[in-house]
Design a protein around this motif. Structure first.
Motif, short mmCIF file in Angstrom:
data_model
loop_
_atom_site.label_atom_id
_atom_site.label_comp_id
_atom_site.label_asym_id
_atom_site.label_seq_id
_atom_site.Cartn_x
_atom_site.Cartn_y
_atom_site.Cartn_z
N ASN A 194 -10.38 7.50 2.10
CA ASN A 194 -9.09 6.80 1.15
C ASN A 194 -8.38 7.78 1.03
N ARG A 234 -5.01 -1.00 0.01
CA ARG A 234 -5.94 -1.39 1.29
C ARG A 234 -6.76 -2.76 0.88
N ALA A 239 -11.43 -0.75 1.43
CA ALA A 239 -11.50 0.48 1.09
C ALA A 239 -12.96 0.96 0.82
#
Length: 301
Positions: A194, A234, A239
Protein backbone atom coordinates in the motif's frame (compact mmCIF):
# COMPACT_ATOMS: atom_id res chain seq x y z
CA UNK A 1 -1.58 -12.50 2.55
CA UNK A 2 -0.18 -15.88 3.60
CA UNK A 3 2.50 -15.93 6.27
CA UNK A 4 3.57 -12.31 5.80
CA UNK A 5 6.88 -11.06 7.12
CA UNK A 6 6.50 -8.37 9.78
CA UNK A 7 8.93 -5.71 10.94
CA UNK A 8 8.73 -3.40 13.95
CA UNK A 9 9.93 0.17 13.41
CA UNK A 10 10.86 2.79 15.99
CA UNK A 11 11.92 6.34 15.15
CA UNK A 12 14.05 7.79 17.94
CA UNK A 13 16.66 10.39 18.80
CA UNK A 14 19.46 11.03 21.28
CA UNK A 15 17.33 12.39 24.13
CA UNK A 16 15.17 9.24 24.03
CA UNK A 17 18.09 6.79 23.93
CA UNK A 18 17.51 5.29 27.39
CA UNK A 19 13.76 5.08 26.85
CA UNK A 20 14.45 3.34 23.56
CA UNK A 21 16.76 0.94 25.35
CA UNK A 22 13.92 0.12 27.73
CA UNK A 23 11.58 -0.44 24.77
CA UNK A 24 14.09 -2.76 23.09
CA UNK A 25 14.50 -4.82 26.24
CA UNK A 26 10.72 -5.17 26.53
CA UNK A 27 10.44 -6.24 22.88
CA UNK A 28 13.13 -8.85 23.39
CA UNK A 29 11.25 -10.15 26.42
CA UNK A 30 7.64 -10.04 25.28
CA UNK A 31 7.30 -9.66 21.51
CA UNK A 32 7.49 -12.48 18.98
CA UNK A 33 6.74 -13.14 15.34
CA UNK A 34 8.72 -10.26 13.79
CA UNK A 35 11.70 -10.66 11.49
CA UNK A 36 13.41 -7.36 12.29
CA UNK A 37 13.17 -4.33 14.57
CA UNK A 38 14.36 -1.16 12.85
CA UNK A 39 15.53 1.87 14.81
CA UNK A 40 15.26 4.97 12.61
CA UNK A 41 17.66 7.67 13.76
CA UNK A 42 19.43 10.81 12.63
CA UNK A 43 22.89 10.11 11.20
CA UNK A 44 24.71 11.88 14.02
CA UNK A 45 22.87 9.65 16.55
CA UNK A 46 23.96 6.41 14.89
CA UNK A 47 26.94 5.80 17.23
CA UNK A 48 24.70 6.32 20.28
CA UNK A 49 22.24 3.64 19.18
CA UNK A 50 24.76 1.21 17.71
CA UNK A 51 24.91 -0.86 20.91
CA UNK A 52 21.20 -1.70 20.54
CA UNK A 53 21.75 -3.51 17.22
CA UNK A 54 21.54 -7.28 17.13
CA UNK A 55 20.47 -10.29 15.07
CA UNK A 56 16.90 -8.98 14.85
CA UNK A 57 17.50 -5.26 15.41
CA UNK A 58 19.03 -2.89 12.89
CA UNK A 59 19.84 0.80 13.36
CA UNK A 60 19.09 2.73 10.17
CA UNK A 61 20.49 6.23 9.69
CA UNK A 62 18.30 8.86 8.10
CA UNK A 63 20.59 9.07 5.07
CA UNK A 64 19.57 5.50 4.15
CA UNK A 65 15.93 6.58 4.00
CA UNK A 66 15.65 10.20 2.87
CA UNK A 67 17.23 12.18 0.02
CA UNK A 68 20.53 13.97 0.57
CA UNK A 69 19.01 17.40 -0.05
CA UNK A 70 17.08 17.13 3.23
CA UNK A 71 19.37 16.99 6.26
CA UNK A 72 19.57 18.35 9.78
CA UNK A 73 21.42 21.45 10.91
CA UNK A 74 21.80 23.28 14.23
CA UNK A 75 18.94 25.74 14.63
CA UNK A 76 20.45 29.22 15.01
CA UNK A 77 17.25 30.48 16.62
CA UNK A 78 17.86 28.13 19.56
CA UNK A 79 21.62 28.67 19.66
CA UNK A 80 22.09 25.16 18.32
CA UNK A 81 20.14 23.39 21.06
CA UNK A 82 17.57 22.18 18.53
CA UNK A 83 17.83 20.92 14.97
CA UNK A 84 16.13 21.91 11.75
CA UNK A 85 15.85 19.82 8.59
CA UNK A 86 16.57 21.99 5.58
CA UNK A 87 19.27 22.80 3.03
CA UNK A 88 19.65 24.58 -0.30
CA UNK A 89 17.96 21.72 -2.14
CA UNK A 90 15.01 21.70 0.24
CA UNK A 91 14.57 25.46 0.08
CA UNK A 92 14.76 25.37 -3.71
CA UNK A 93 11.87 22.90 -3.65
CA UNK A 94 9.78 25.25 -1.55
CA UNK A 95 10.09 23.15 1.59
CA UNK A 96 10.13 25.15 4.84
CA UNK A 97 12.61 24.22 7.58
CA UNK A 98 11.28 21.11 9.31
CA UNK A 99 11.48 19.94 12.91
CA UNK A 100 12.38 16.56 14.33
CA UNK A 101 8.80 15.32 14.43
CA UNK A 102 8.51 16.02 10.69
CA UNK A 103 11.70 14.08 9.99
CA UNK A 104 10.51 11.14 12.10
CA UNK A 105 7.29 10.94 10.11
CA UNK A 106 9.18 11.03 6.82
CA UNK A 107 11.48 8.24 8.03
CA UNK A 108 8.45 6.10 8.84
CA UNK A 109 6.94 6.74 5.42
CA UNK A 110 10.25 5.89 3.73
CA UNK A 111 11.02 2.67 5.60
CA UNK A 112 8.61 0.34 3.74
CA UNK A 113 10.14 1.54 0.46
CA UNK A 114 13.60 0.49 1.66
CA UNK A 115 12.84 -2.66 3.68
CA UNK A 116 11.47 -5.93 2.33
CA UNK A 117 8.97 -6.97 5.02
CA UNK A 118 5.30 -7.20 4.00
CA UNK A 119 4.03 -5.39 7.11
CA UNK A 120 5.51 -2.69 9.32
CA UNK A 121 4.31 -2.16 12.89
CA UNK A 122 5.29 1.15 14.49
CA UNK A 123 6.30 1.24 18.15
CA UNK A 124 7.34 4.62 19.55
CA UNK A 125 10.49 4.79 21.64
CA UNK A 126 8.55 5.93 24.73
CA UNK A 127 6.59 2.67 24.80
CA UNK A 128 7.18 -0.38 26.98
CA UNK A 129 5.74 -3.84 26.30
CA UNK A 130 4.40 -5.52 29.41
CA UNK A 131 2.61 -8.61 28.15
CA UNK A 132 3.35 -11.27 25.54
CA UNK A 133 2.46 -10.10 22.05
CA UNK A 134 2.74 -12.15 18.86
CA UNK A 135 2.75 -9.68 15.98
CA UNK A 136 1.50 -12.34 13.58
CA UNK A 137 -1.90 -11.84 15.21
CA UNK A 138 -2.13 -8.60 13.20
CA UNK A 139 -2.64 -10.59 10.01
CA UNK A 140 -5.75 -12.73 9.59
CA UNK A 141 -7.76 -14.18 6.73
CA UNK A 142 -9.48 -10.78 6.49
CA UNK A 143 -6.24 -8.85 6.01
CA UNK A 144 -4.01 -6.78 8.25
CA UNK A 145 -5.22 -4.79 11.25
CA UNK A 146 -5.57 -1.05 10.71
CA UNK A 147 -6.29 1.23 13.62
CA UNK A 148 -9.44 3.17 12.73
CA UNK A 149 -11.60 5.10 15.19
CA UNK A 150 -14.89 6.05 13.53
CA UNK A 151 -15.76 9.73 13.95
CA UNK A 152 -12.59 10.32 15.96
CA UNK A 153 -11.80 13.68 14.36
CA UNK A 154 -14.40 16.41 14.64
CA UNK A 155 -14.76 19.87 13.12
CA UNK A 156 -13.54 21.46 16.37
CA UNK A 157 -10.15 19.68 16.25
CA UNK A 158 -8.32 22.32 14.22
CA UNK A 159 -4.91 20.66 13.97
CA UNK A 160 -6.36 17.26 13.17
CA UNK A 161 -8.71 18.80 10.64
CA UNK A 162 -5.68 20.31 8.89
CA UNK A 163 -4.01 16.91 8.73
CA UNK A 164 -7.13 15.47 7.09
CA UNK A 165 -7.22 18.29 4.54
CA UNK A 166 -3.53 17.84 3.66
CA UNK A 167 -4.00 14.08 3.25
CA UNK A 168 -6.98 14.61 0.95
CA UNK A 169 -5.13 17.17 -1.15
CA UNK A 170 -2.04 14.98 -1.55
CA UNK A 171 -4.17 12.03 -2.65
CA UNK A 172 -6.48 13.93 -4.96
CA UNK A 173 -9.53 13.27 -2.80
CA UNK A 174 -12.45 15.64 -2.17
CA UNK A 175 -12.33 17.89 0.86
CA UNK A 176 -12.92 15.72 3.95
CA UNK A 177 -16.22 15.77 5.79
CA UNK A 178 -16.34 15.79 9.58
CA UNK A 179 -16.51 13.90 11.79
CA UNK A 180 -13.82 11.85 10.11
CA UNK A 181 -12.22 8.56 11.03
CA UNK A 182 -9.02 8.79 13.06
CA UNK A 183 -6.04 6.58 12.15
CA UNK A 184 -3.53 7.99 14.67
CA UNK A 185 -2.46 5.75 17.52
CA UNK A 186 0.33 3.60 18.90
CA UNK A 187 1.10 0.19 17.39
CA UNK A 188 -0.24 1.09 13.95
CA UNK A 189 0.42 -1.44 11.18
CA UNK A 190 0.89 -0.71 7.48
CA UNK A 191 1.25 -2.91 4.43
CA UNK A 192 4.30 -2.32 2.27
CA UNK A 193 2.40 -2.77 -1.01
CA UNK A 194 0.00 0.00 0.00
CA UNK A 195 2.87 2.39 0.74
CA UNK A 196 4.35 1.74 -2.71
CA UNK A 197 0.97 2.44 -4.33
CA UNK A 198 0.36 5.46 -2.09
CA UNK A 199 3.62 7.14 -3.04
CA UNK A 200 2.89 6.56 -6.72
CA UNK A 201 -0.51 8.17 -6.23
CA UNK A 202 0.95 11.19 -4.43
CA UNK A 203 3.55 11.70 -7.14
CA UNK A 204 0.90 11.38 -9.86
CA UNK A 205 -1.44 13.86 -8.15
CA UNK A 206 1.18 16.45 -7.19
CA UNK A 207 3.71 16.07 -9.99
CA UNK A 208 6.49 16.00 -7.39
CA UNK A 209 8.57 13.35 -5.67
CA UNK A 210 6.72 12.13 -2.59
CA UNK A 211 9.18 13.60 -0.06
CA UNK A 212 8.87 17.07 -1.57
CA UNK A 213 5.10 16.78 -1.93
CA UNK A 214 4.55 15.84 1.72
CA UNK A 215 7.31 17.95 3.32
CA UNK A 216 6.09 21.12 1.57
CA UNK A 217 3.20 21.07 4.05
CA UNK A 218 4.15 22.51 7.43
CA UNK A 219 1.65 20.23 9.17
CA UNK A 220 0.95 16.66 8.10
CA UNK A 221 0.25 13.29 9.66
CA UNK A 222 1.75 10.12 8.23
CA UNK A 223 -1.02 8.01 9.77
CA UNK A 224 -3.79 10.18 8.31
CA UNK A 225 -2.22 10.10 4.84
CA UNK A 226 -2.01 6.31 4.94
CA UNK A 227 -5.50 5.91 6.40
CA UNK A 228 -7.05 8.22 3.80
CA UNK A 229 -5.25 6.33 1.04
CA UNK A 230 -6.25 2.82 2.03
CA UNK A 231 -9.86 3.78 2.77
CA UNK A 232 -10.51 6.72 0.45
CA UNK A 233 -8.52 5.63 -2.59
CA UNK A 234 -8.29 1.83 -2.52
CA UNK A 235 -10.99 0.81 -0.09
CA UNK A 236 -10.14 -1.19 3.03
CA UNK A 237 -10.96 -4.60 1.57
CA UNK A 238 -8.95 -4.04 -1.61
CA UNK A 239 -6.10 -2.62 0.48
CA UNK A 240 -6.06 -5.80 2.56
CA UNK A 241 -6.99 -4.20 5.89
CA UNK A 242 -9.61 -4.75 8.54
CA UNK A 243 -10.50 -1.83 10.84
CA UNK A 244 -10.09 -1.97 14.60
CA UNK A 245 -10.69 0.80 17.14
CA UNK A 246 -9.13 -1.11 20.03
CA UNK A 247 -6.03 0.53 21.53
CA UNK A 248 -3.45 -2.15 22.44
CA UNK A 249 -1.19 0.45 24.10
CA UNK A 250 -2.30 2.44 27.14
CA UNK A 251 -0.94 5.95 26.55
CA UNK A 252 -0.33 8.78 28.97
CA UNK A 253 -0.29 11.84 26.73
CA UNK A 254 -0.46 14.84 29.04
CA UNK A 255 0.68 16.04 32.46
CA UNK A 256 -2.80 15.47 33.89
CA UNK A 257 -2.66 11.85 32.73
CA UNK A 258 0.71 11.36 34.41
CA UNK A 259 -0.88 12.28 37.74
CA UNK A 260 -2.60 8.89 37.55
CA UNK A 261 0.82 7.22 37.80
CA UNK A 262 1.60 8.56 41.25
CA UNK A 263 -0.19 5.90 43.25
CA UNK A 264 0.64 2.96 41.01
CA UNK A 265 2.72 0.03 42.12
CA UNK A 266 2.85 -1.56 38.66
CA UNK A 267 1.83 -0.63 35.13
CA UNK A 268 -0.28 -3.79 35.13
CA UNK A 269 -2.80 -1.90 37.26
CA UNK A 270 -3.72 0.40 34.35
CA UNK A 271 -3.72 -2.06 31.44
CA UNK A 272 -7.12 -3.00 30.12
CA UNK A 273 -8.22 -6.18 28.32
CA UNK A 274 -6.17 -6.78 25.21
CA UNK A 275 -3.62 -4.09 26.04
CA UNK A 276 -0.01 -5.25 25.84
CA UNK A 277 2.01 -2.07 26.29
CA UNK A 278 2.09 1.32 27.93
CA UNK A 279 3.35 4.60 26.52
CA UNK A 280 4.34 7.64 28.58
CA UNK A 281 5.14 10.62 26.37
CA UNK A 282 8.69 11.76 26.98
CA UNK A 283 7.73 15.44 27.24
CA UNK A 284 5.73 14.71 30.41
CA UNK A 285 9.03 14.43 32.28
CA UNK A 286 8.39 11.16 34.14
CA UNK A 287 11.86 9.94 35.25
CA UNK A 288 13.22 6.88 33.52
CA UNK A 289 13.83 5.17 36.88
CA UNK A 290 10.13 5.52 37.72
CA UNK A 291 9.12 4.02 34.37
CA UNK A 292 11.49 1.11 34.82
CA UNK A 293 10.25 0.47 38.35
CA UNK A 294 6.61 0.43 37.24
CA UNK A 295 7.42 -1.84 34.31
CA UNK A 296 9.41 -4.34 36.35
CA UNK A 297 7.24 -4.40 39.49
CA UNK A 298 5.07 -7.45 40.04
CA UNK A 299 1.33 -6.65 40.14
CA UNK A 300 0.02 -6.11 43.63
CA UNK A 301 3.44 -5.83 45.23
Amino acid sequence: MTNPSIAIATPSYADDLERCRLLCASIDRFVSGHTMHYLLVEDRDLPLFASLAGPRRQVLPESALLPRWLSSWPDPLSLGRRRVWTGPGALARGIPPLRGWHAQQLRKLALPLKSHEDIVLFADSDMIFLRPFDVTSLSTADGVRLYRKPGGITQEMERHRGWCEVASRLLGLPQPAFPSADYINNLVSWRRDNIVAMMARIEQVTGRDWVSAIAANRQFSEYMIYGYFVEGVRGLAEAGHWPDAHEPCKVFWFDEDVADLEGLRSFEEVLGPGQVAVGVQSFTGVPLARLRALAEAEPGR
